[in-house]
Design an enzyme around this catalytic site. Structure first.
Site, mmCIF file in Angstrom:
data_model
loop_
_atom_site.group_PDB
_atom_site.id
_atom_site.type_symbol
_atom_site.label_atom_id
_atom_site.label_comp_id
_atom_site.label_asym_id
_atom_site.label_seq_id
_atom_site.Cartn_x
_atom_site.Cartn_y
_atom_site.Cartn_z
ATOM 1 N N ASP A 107 0.839 -1.183 0.000
ATOM 2 C CA ASP A 107 0.000 0.000 0.000
ATOM 3 C C ASP A 107 0.887 1.250 0.000
ATOM 4 O OD1 ASP A 107 -3.085 0.708 0.531
ATOM 5 O OD2 ASP A 107 -1.893 2.012 1.810
ATOM 6 N N HIS A 272 -6.985 -7.098 0.455
ATOM 7 C CA HIS A 272 -5.941 -6.073 0.423
ATOM 8 C C HIS A 272 -4.870 -6.304 1.479
ATOM 9 C CE1 HIS A 272 -4.098 -2.171 -0.170
ATOM 10 N NE2 HIS A 272 -4.321 -1.846 1.089
#
Length: 296
Positions: A107, A272
């Protein structure tokens, strides 16, 4: 900081302009630096880091502006540019005795890792990016109603003031939303770790917003300059991400190829937060990356 990775030693390391980073270190052998994402801290690597420390020196910092690291006020756009944050990491590794190291980021940490690889290619031996596109490409693929999935990018891109006030007014709900929505099973983040993520994020709203604001401005400028100059990541690169392309209508691997000369691109069925949801998969991918030959 109320949570720690078992078996890791903690220290604070000065990196630049009076900024010190909180960092956890363990193991021996070739070094690898693991950079966390949003809305997390270095604790997201707790499973992966312990495994890798069996035969590598593993370095897990909190990024500038996050966790227990310093959170300088954003004097200008560069304070939280990925260029500045990448320089922090190169300095950190050097002060721990490593002029060359492998680098993996998730991320926001992946964006820092990419910038470190572009700006400091002699320092980064291998690079792994978890669940991002390079900044320039990320903005290019967001359009129409599909951009709604990235509403937070647009909110935090606004001028200073309103985003910070809105997020601070309901910080736990804001950050908790992403912990819930981005995980296939939110239970992979235990209650104590979730509480730590929320506490750390609640205390870092201005710096988190400044980090995102930089990605809507100065970080794009840096990417455009690299693209115009034909700069690429020369080290072995592994990219693993959810199948964003199928969902949003683009070819993620094709977007990555111009950036990396030696690219392995994979998709995952995990959500994620893949280092927490599917640590064995990420460990295997990182060990495979570290086994690939590199120059220098």
């Amino acid at each position: 900081m109320t949570q720690a990775i078992p078996g890791f030693d903690y220290q604070r390391v000065p990196v630049a302009d009076g900024v010190t980073l909180n960092v956890a270190v363990a193991g021996a052998g070739s070094p690898i630096v693991l950079l966390h994402g949003f809305p997390q801290t270095h604790l997201m690597w707790r499973h992966v880091a312990v495994d890798l420390a069996a035969d590598h020196t593993v370095i897990c910092p909190d990024l500038r502006g996050y966790g227990a690291s310093d959170k300088p006020a954003a004097r200008d756009a560069d304070t939280y540019s990925k260029r500045t944050m990448a320089a922090d990491i190169v300095t950190l590794a050097g002060r721990l005795g490593h002029d060359r190291f492998a680098l993996a980021g998730h991320d926001r940490g992946a964006l820092v890792a990419i910038r470190a690889g572009l700006d400091h290619p002699a320092a980064v031996t291998h690079l792994a990016s978890l669940d991002v596109l390079p900044t320039l490409d990320m903005w290019d693929v967001l359009h129409g109603s599909s951009a709604a999935v990235a509403f937070h990018l647009y909110l935090m891109a606004q001028p200073p003031g309103l985003p910070e006030k809105m997020i601070s007014a309901s910080a736990d709900a804001f950050f908790g939303y992403f912990l819930d929505m981005w995980a296939q099973d939110p239970r992979v983040i235990p209650a104590d770790v979730r509480a730590e993520y929320l506490r750390a994020s609640r205390e870092a709203v201005p710096s988190i917003v400044a980090d995102y604001r930089a990605s809507a401005g100065i970080d794009i400028e840096h990417d455009r300059a690299d693209r115009a100059a034909g700069n690429r990541l020369p080290m072995p690169v592994t990219v693993v991400q959810q199948d964003w392309g199928a969902a949003l209508g683009f070819d993620a691997a094709a977007l990555w190829r111009p950036w990396a000369a030696d690219l392995e691109h994979r998709t995952t069925s995990a959500g994620h937060f893949m280092a927490e949801e599917s640590p064995d998969e990420i460990i295997k991918l990182l060990r495979s990356l570290l086994a690939r030959p590199h120059q220098g």
